[in-house]
Design an enzyme around this catalytic site. Structure first.
Site, mmCIF file in Angstrom:
data_model
loop_
_atom_site.group_PDB
_atom_site.id
_atom_site.type_symbol
_atom_site.label_atom_id
_atom_site.label_comp_id
_atom_site.label_asym_id
_atom_site.label_seq_id
_atom_site.Cartn_x
_atom_site.Cartn_y
_atom_site.Cartn_z
ATOM 1 N N ASN A 196 -37.096 -53.922 6.638
ATOM 2 C CA ASN A 196 -35.771 -54.020 6.037
ATOM 3 C C ASN A 196 -34.699 -53.967 7.131
ATOM 4 O OD1 ASN A 196 -33.962 -54.129 3.843
ATOM 5 N ND2 ASN A 196 -33.713 -51.920 3.867
ATOM 6 N N ASN A 198 -32.396 -51.976 7.909
ATOM 7 C CA ASN A 198 -32.064 -50.720 8.579
ATOM 8 C C ASN A 198 -33.232 -50.115 9.354
ATOM 9 O OD1 ASN A 198 -33.712 -49.745 6.553
ATOM 10 N ND2 ASN A 198 -32.170 -48.420 5.615
ATOM 11 N N LYS A 199 -34.374 -50.803 9.372
ATOM 12 C CA LYS A 199 -35.532 -50.282 10.075
ATOM 13 C C LYS A 199 -35.407 -50.499 11.593
ATOM 14 C CE LYS A 199 -37.795 -48.761 6.485
ATOM 15 N NZ LYS A 199 -36.773 -48.995 5.456
ATOM 16 N N THR A 200 -36.211 -49.758 12.352
ATOM 17 C CA THR A 200 -36.182 -49.882 13.805
ATOM 18 C C THR A 200 -36.446 -51.321 14.232
ATOM 19 O OG1 THR A 200 -36.949 -47.599 14.017
ATOM 20 C CG2 THR A 200 -37.190 -49.022 15.955
#
Length: 388
Positions: A196, A198-200
């Site tokens: 997604n 907002n993931k790393t």
């Protein structure tokens, strides 16, 4: 507003997307899809992986691929994002919610074992839950914030009761267990990631399942591609269109080129917030379990004092200072769709969740923004007598 997490797209993302456009491979077939699957498998220590359109669908198809469905139970910690439980519901199974450990915020194996021993009987497919008549088939540990659980303990629990282990590693890309053992080589049945925004590592959206069982991955790929057989429009099962596009995989490949840099940046941010908390009598850093390399997806601190209602005041203060600070995940046992789910007592989760403060942690957060966050936090806690 300083955001909680935004993607770092300063690498080869634009160039690889242009490759997709030039080649016209923008949908679910293309070289980046194959390359991304191979890279995810290599990171996971498995021979194969399936890339999909979201982390939720990854969990769903891992469950369905293992034959878990109607009439079955899956044990899930209550302290997690709702997608963990939704994936079980999508597979037409039911959740059995359990508490987390106070020291690591992940599925409490001791409480899980006690619940299984007291409420279930042996069954050829797992454990018969006496009260519901359903079969406990699997446990779903969640790697909260990218932290690494005690996989040996989880696998021992699963083997003891004949259960599958599907790992919700949504935020844990690049983490390892023990002496750098990849997640998929720990003995679990499946590892599921999210990509997604907002993931790393992001693909804009997307997910993946990695597993040692090549037949499982083959079934997941079949389920994700409408159950199509051959080149014509023949389909042998009711299936899904859950595939990742070449566009998404192109972004993912560019992101993975900088994975080590991303993880180092995440750790630096974690250390800054941990150092801040260390100077307070009522704040503590997020847990750092000693089981492996933590991914530090979200960082911040949590309130350990006696007046948890102060959390709402702190969030309001940070918002007024232009800093995005939201409530943490509302536990599953408090969520409307799961109010009637089978659930164990939640002394840890019930007390903990409103005390957690995830702070801005983009991998490329400017030093000035980080300083603003820390200054705003200090202004609040100094005024509330919580700083040394």
């Amino acid at each position: 507003m300083i955001p909680l997490a935004v993607p770092n797209l300063n690498g080869n993302e634009a160039a690889y997307l242009q490759d997709c456009i030039t080649s016209t491979f923008v949908s679910t077939v293309g070289p980046f899809v194959n390359d991304f699957e191979e890279r995810i498998a290599a990171l996971s220590g498995t021979s194969t992986a399936a890339v999909l359109c979201s982390g939720t669908t990854a969990l769903h198809l891992a469950l369905e691929g293992l034959g878990i469905g109607e009439g079955d139970l899956v044990m899930v910690p209550s302290l997690t994002f709702i997608a963990s439980a939704n994936s079980v519901s999508h597979a037409r199974a039911d959740v059995w919610l359990v508490d987390v450990g106070a020291s690591d915020w992940m599925l409490d194996t001791a409480r899980a074992r006690a619940a299984i021993e007291s409420q279930t009987d042996a069954h050829p497919d797992g454990r018969l839950h006496r009260a519901s008549g359903k079969i406990l088939r699997a446990i779903m540990p969640v790697m909260v914030m990218g932290a690494v659980p005690d996989f040996d303990g989880l696998i021992a629990l699963a083997k003891e009761f004949g259960l599958r282990v599907i790992v919700d590693a949504a935020a844990a890309i690049g983490t390892t267990y023990g002496a750098q053992v990849p997640l998929g080589a720990t003995g679990v049945d499946a590892v599921c990631y999210s990509f997604n925004g907002n993931k790393t590592v992001t693909c804009g959206g997307g997910g993946a399942v990695a597993a040692q069982d090549e037949a499982l991955i083959a079934r997941i790929k079949h389920l994700s591609s409408t159950g199509r057989v051959g080149a014509n429009y023949d389909h042998d099962i009711v299936a899904y269109n859950y595939r990742m596009t070449n566009l998404q995989a192109a972004v993912g490949m560019a992101q993975l080129e900088r994975l080590e840099d991303f993880l180092a940046a995440k750790k630096s941010i974690r250390d800054a917030y941990a150092n801040f908390a260390a100077n307070s009598a009522v704040l503590s850093a997020f847990p750092e379990p000693p089981h492996g390399q933590n991914g530090h997806w979200f960082s911040g601190f949590w309130y350990t004092g006696d007046t948890p209602e102060i959390g709402a005041k702190f969030r309001a203060h940070m918002k007024a200072a232009g800093i995005d600070l939201r409530p943490f995940w509302k536990p599953l046992h408090l969520q409307t769709p799961y109010l009637d789910a089978w659930a164990e007592p939640m002394p840890v989760t019930g007390d903990l969740w409103e005390r957690i403060f995830p702070l801005p942690c983009s991998t490329h957060i400017p030093d000035a923004d980080k300083a603003t966050v820390l200054a705003a936090a200090a202004a609040f806690w100094d005024n509330h007598g919580a700083r040394a």
